[in-house]
Design a protein around this motif. Sequence first.
Motif, PDB file in Angstrom:
ATOM      1  N   GLY A 101      18.764  10.346  -8.016  1.00 15.29           N
ATOM      2  CA  GLY A 101      18.015   9.329  -8.760  1.00 15.29           C
ATOM      3  C   GLY A 101      16.988   8.583  -7.915  1.00 15.29           C
ATOM      4  N   VAL A 102      16.562   9.184  -6.808  1.00 16.12           N
ATOM      5  CA  VAL A 102      15.540   8.543  -5.964  1.00 16.12           C
ATOM      6  C   VAL A 102      14.168   9.042  -6.408  1.00 16.12           C
ATOM      7  CG1 VAL A 102      14.682   8.193  -3.611  1.00 16.12           C
ATOM      8  CG2 VAL A 102      17.147   8.463  -4.012  1.00 16.12           C
ATOM      9  N   LYS A 103      13.292   8.128  -6.778  1.00 18.05           N
ATOM     10  CA  LYS A 103      11.945   8.533  -7.184  1.00 18.05           C
ATOM     11  C   LYS A 103      11.086   8.763  -5.945  1.00 18.05           C
ATOM     12  CE  LYS A 103      12.025   6.490 -11.708  1.00 18.05           C
ATOM     13  NZ  LYS A 103      11.818   5.286 -12.514  1.00 18.05           N
ATOM     14  N   VAL A 104      10.239   9.787  -6.009  1.00 21.04           N
ATOM     15  CA  VAL A 104       9.412  10.136  -4.846  1.00 21.04           C
ATOM     16  C   VAL A 104       7.950   9.792  -5.139  1.00 21.04           C
ATOM     17  CG1 VAL A 104       8.683  11.999  -3.293  1.00 21.04           C
ATOM     18  CG2 VAL A 104      10.992  12.022  -4.269  1.00 21.04           C
ATOM     19  N   TYR A 105       7.321   9.088  -4.192  1.00 23.59           N
ATOM     20  CA  TYR A 105       5.907   8.742  -4.315  1.00 23.59           C
ATOM     21  C   TYR A 105       5.170   9.310  -3.113  1.00 23.59           C
ATOM     22  CZ  TYR A 105       7.574   5.477  -7.827  1.00 23.59           C
ATOM     23  OH  TYR A 105       8.171   4.939  -8.935  1.00 23.59           O
ATOM     24  N   ALA A 106       4.108  10.073  -3.394  1.00 24.91           N
ATOM     25  CA  ALA A 106       3.320  10.635  -2.296  1.00 24.91           C
ATOM     26  C   ALA A 106       2.195   9.663  -1.977  1.00 24.91           C
ATOM     27  CB  ALA A 106       2.748  11.981  -2.695  1.00 24.91           C
ATOM     28  N   SER A 107       1.966   9.448  -0.686  1.00 26.51           N
ATOM     29  CA  SER A 107       0.889   8.548  -0.297  1.00 26.51           C
ATOM     30  C   SER A 107       0.237   9.029   0.979  1.00 26.51           C
ATOM     31  CB  SER A 107       1.450   7.138  -0.084  1.00 26.51           C
ATOM     32  OG  SER A 107       0.445   6.319   0.491  1.00 26.51           O
ATOM     33  N   SER A 108      -1.070   8.841   1.052  1.00 28.21           N
ATOM     34  CA  SER A 108      -1.755   9.174   2.290  1.00 28.21           C
ATOM     35  C   SER A 108      -2.172   7.882   3.007  1.00 28.21           C
ATOM     36  CB  SER A 108      -2.967  10.066   2.003  1.00 28.21           C
ATOM     37  OG  SER A 108      -3.766   9.457   1.011  1.00 28.21           O
ATOM     38  N   ALA A 109      -1.469   6.783   2.669  1.00 23.89           N
ATOM     39  CA  ALA A 109      -1.769   5.496   3.318  1.00 23.89           C
ATOM     40  C   ALA A 109      -1.639   5.645   4.828  1.00 23.89           C
ATOM     41  CB  ALA A 109      -0.804   4.428   2.814  1.00 23.89           C
ATOM     42  N   ARG A 110      -2.420   4.824   5.539  1.00 23.39           N
ATOM     43  CA  ARG A 110      -2.444   4.920   6.990  1.00 23.39           C
ATOM     44  C   ARG A 110      -1.170   4.331   7.611  1.00 23.39           C
ATOM     45  NH1 ARG A 110      -4.701   2.102  10.786  1.00 23.39           N
ATOM     46  NH2 ARG A 110      -5.136   0.426   9.331  1.00 23.39           N
ATOM     47  N   THR A 111      -0.779   3.166   7.112  1.00 26.60           N
ATOM     48  CA  THR A 111       0.399   2.503   7.681  1.00 26.60           C
ATOM     49  C   THR A 111       1.471   2.269   6.619  1.00 26.60           C
ATOM     50  OG1 THR A 111      -0.392   0.284   7.179  1.00 26.60           O
ATOM     51  CG2 THR A 111      -1.096   1.227   9.289  1.00 26.60           C
ATOM     52  N   VAL A 112       2.658   1.933   7.105  1.00 31.28           N
ATOM     53  CA  VAL A 112       3.791   1.625   6.240  1.00 31.28           C
ATOM     54  C   VAL A 112       3.438   0.426   5.344  1.00 31.28           C
ATOM     55  CG1 VAL A 112       6.165   0.745   6.274  1.00 31.28           C
ATOM     56  CG2 VAL A 112       5.487   2.573   7.845  1.00 31.28           C
ATOM     57  N   GLU A 113       2.846  -0.594   5.968  1.00 35.29           N
ATOM     58  CA  GLU A 113       2.475  -1.820   5.267  1.00 35.29           C
ATOM     59  C   GLU A 113       1.530  -1.521   4.092  1.00 35.29           C
ATOM     60  OE1 GLU A 113       0.690  -4.448   8.055  1.00 35.29           O
ATOM     61  OE2 GLU A 113       1.782  -6.170   7.228  1.00 35.29           O
ATOM     62  N   GLU A 114       0.524  -0.692   4.398  1.00 36.26           N
ATOM     63  CA  GLU A 114      -0.465  -0.318   3.393  1.00 36.26           C
ATOM     64  C   GLU A 114       0.208   0.404   2.221  1.00 36.26           C
ATOM     65  OE1 GLU A 114      -3.864   1.352   5.596  1.00 36.26           O
ATOM     66  OE2 GLU A 114      -4.223   2.537   3.788  1.00 36.26           O
ATOM     67  N   ALA A 115       1.152   1.284   2.535  1.00 39.41           N
ATOM     68  CA  ALA A 115       1.854   2.037   1.492  1.00 39.41           C
ATOM     69  C   ALA A 115       2.691   1.103   0.625  1.00 39.41           C
ATOM     70  CB  ALA A 115       2.735   3.109   2.134  1.00 39.41           C
ATOM     71  N   ILE A 116       3.348   0.125   1.260  1.00 45.32           N
ATOM     72  CA  ILE A 116       4.167  -0.825   0.495  1.00 45.32           C
ATOM     73  C   ILE A 116       3.275  -1.643  -0.452  1.00 45.32           C
ATOM     74  CG2 ILE A 116       5.680  -2.864   0.642  1.00 45.32           C
ATOM     75  CD1 ILE A 116       6.712  -1.676   3.328  1.00 45.32           C
ATOM     76  N   ASP A 117       2.109  -2.081   0.055  1.00 40.87           N
ATOM     77  CA  ASP A 117       1.175  -2.850  -0.784  1.00 40.87           C
ATOM     78  C   ASP A 117       0.725  -2.042  -1.998  1.00 40.87           C
ATOM     79  OD1 ASP A 117       1.365  -5.056   0.769  1.00 40.87           O
ATOM     80  OD2 ASP A 117      -0.462  -4.668   1.947  1.00 40.87           O
ATOM     81  N   LEU A 118       0.365  -0.773  -1.743  1.00 40.32           N
ATOM     82  CA  LEU A 118      -0.071   0.102  -2.840  1.00 40.32           C
ATOM     83  C   LEU A 118       1.046   0.274  -3.864  1.00 40.32           C
ATOM     84  CD1 LEU A 118      -1.971   2.826  -0.767  1.00 40.32           C
ATOM     85  CD2 LEU A 118      -3.018   1.260  -2.419  1.00 40.32           C
ATOM     86  N   PHE A 119       2.268   0.398  -3.352  1.00 38.66           N
ATOM     87  CA  PHE A 119       3.424   0.582  -4.229  1.00 38.66           C
ATOM     88  C   PHE A 119       3.633  -0.664  -5.102  1.00 38.66           C
ATOM     89  CE2 PHE A 119       8.019   0.303  -5.083  1.00 38.66           C
ATOM     90  CZ  PHE A 119       8.208   1.526  -5.735  1.00 38.66           C
ATOM     91  N   ARG A 120       3.565  -1.846  -4.482  1.00 43.57           N
ATOM     92  CA  ARG A 120       3.724  -3.116  -5.211  1.00 43.57           C
ATOM     93  C   ARG A 120       2.683  -3.259  -6.318  1.00 43.57           C
ATOM     94  NH1 ARG A 120       7.069  -7.149  -2.633  1.00 43.57           N
ATOM     95  NH2 ARG A 120       6.925  -7.075  -0.372  1.00 43.57           N
ATOM     96  N   GLN A 121       1.463  -2.802  -6.001  1.00 44.83           N
ATOM     97  CA  GLN A 121       0.375  -2.921  -6.983  1.00 44.83           C
ATOM     98  C   GLN A 121       0.438  -1.818  -8.043  1.00 44.83           C
ATOM     99  OE1 GLN A 121      -3.222  -2.835  -4.591  1.00 44.83           O
ATOM    100  NE2 GLN A 121      -2.306  -4.255  -3.129  1.00 44.83           N
ATOM    101  N   GLY A 122       1.442  -0.959  -7.925  1.00 37.93           N
ATOM    102  CA  GLY A 122       1.580   0.135  -8.901  1.00 37.93           C
ATOM    103  C   GLY A 122       0.516   1.196  -8.754  1.00 37.93           C
ATOM    104  N   LYS A 123      -0.036   1.307  -7.547  1.00 40.16           N
ATOM    105  CA  LYS A 123      -1.126   2.270  -7.349  1.00 40.16           C
ATOM    106  C   LYS A 123      -0.655   3.640  -6.857  1.00 40.16           C
ATOM    107  CE  LYS A 123      -4.962  -0.901  -6.737  1.00 40.16           C
ATOM    108  NZ  LYS A 123      -5.801  -1.595  -5.766  1.00 40.16           N
ATOM    109  N   LEU A 124       0.650   3.795  -6.640  1.00 43.07           N
ATOM    110  CA  LEU A 124       1.150   5.105  -6.203  1.00 43.07           C
ATOM    111  C   LEU A 124       1.736   5.849  -7.403  1.00 43.07           C
ATOM    112  CD1 LEU A 124       2.966   4.313  -2.827  1.00 43.07           C
ATOM    113  CD2 LEU A 124       0.625   5.111  -3.196  1.00 43.07           C
TER     114      LEU A 124
END
Lengths: 280, 120
Positions: free
Chosen positions: B84-107
């Motif tokens: 039940g783990v959802k997978v999101y692919a991201s090419s974000a540069r940093t961990v922080e950037e990926a978390i921000d994108l995730f929060r904004q629903g952009k992934l």
Amino acid sequence: MIIAIASGKGGTGKTTLSVNLALAAHEPIQLLDCDVEAPNAHLFLNPFVIESTVVHVPIPVVDESACDGCGECGRMCEYHAIVSFGSVPLVFPEMCHGCGGCMRVCPRHAISEKGHRIGEVHVSTVGHITLIEGKIDVGIAMAPPLIRAVKSRLSASVPVLLDAPPGTSCPVIASIRDADFVILVTEPTAFGLHDLSLAVDMTRALHRPFAVVVNRMGIGDDRVHRFCREEGIRILAEIPDDRRIAEAYSEGRSIVDAIPAYRGLFHSILNQIGIVSLSL
Amino acid sequence: MKVALTTTGSNLSDPLEPRFGRAPKFLVYDLDSDTFMVLDNNKNLNAVQGAGIQSADTIARIGASALITGHCGPKAFRVLSAAGVKVYASSARTVEEAIDLFRQGKLNETQSADVEGHWV
């Protein structure tokens, strides 16, 4: 008696040597093609297949009604072929080595086994040669169980020439681990020497007696010979880099058939490894 | 809610690692408390085979409900789906950037493995 022909490097002439030794032998002989991912000895022998057997490995099947998701099976599996987290486990047949461990540790006896097809073993005869060949199915990556199935067919009373896969990993080890003698085929080049030295390390680690045959003598340099001298490794024979050999090969013909002058070379190798051949 | 990310370092400013099974480390971020922990994945980094399966198992056991990584293979994806783990692919540069994108629903949630599996 099992004589394994191995190499480390691919394309050095394992099959060429195996087939020609088998043809040059003057007594019944078993030729085992253990290069199950690309068996090709049959190309030079045109044998008539007398028996084909399908080979399976056992993989786990989980009885969902009996499984309580304890996860013991996943914890014991070194290859991650079965995983469970509080639910019915997932099985990855392509990772499974068929050891049966998950079935044994399951406290609820919820795991049984079923056969997973991996390939076929073909047995055929050509004159005094019995060819036993393994052929793995497309998409199957686990060769050792099929190699063991090939070897289980051999008769202990007839000498064996075993054509091993290239490399120095599991399939080669499964092939040569119980050989009485190993012939390492190499070529006198930098690549040849690099992979020969890996194959020598492997063969020594398995405590198998061995010697070297240098193929395509005339190309490269003397680095393989220097290595063998320094390491005290016997060179059984040198096969020249002869265009006529390559031409015969390209037509699916053996060297002993196409160029009879080379018969003596193969007889001499057979004599050195203790297989009866025509007198020279 | 806990989100797991693949990384080479131990901080939010460290790079997002594109590989999943053989990622050097997993950073597990708790979106509710804004805290995180880092798990070492050295064992799988050097595993002969089954790195994806084992890494997926780690992510499932840590209680993460989402994974953000570069790529995910078929065996790991099957384990993550079952857990039940959802997978999101991201090419974000940093961990922080990926978390921000995730929060904004952009992934975007990945619906299947996006890379081939490796032969044993």
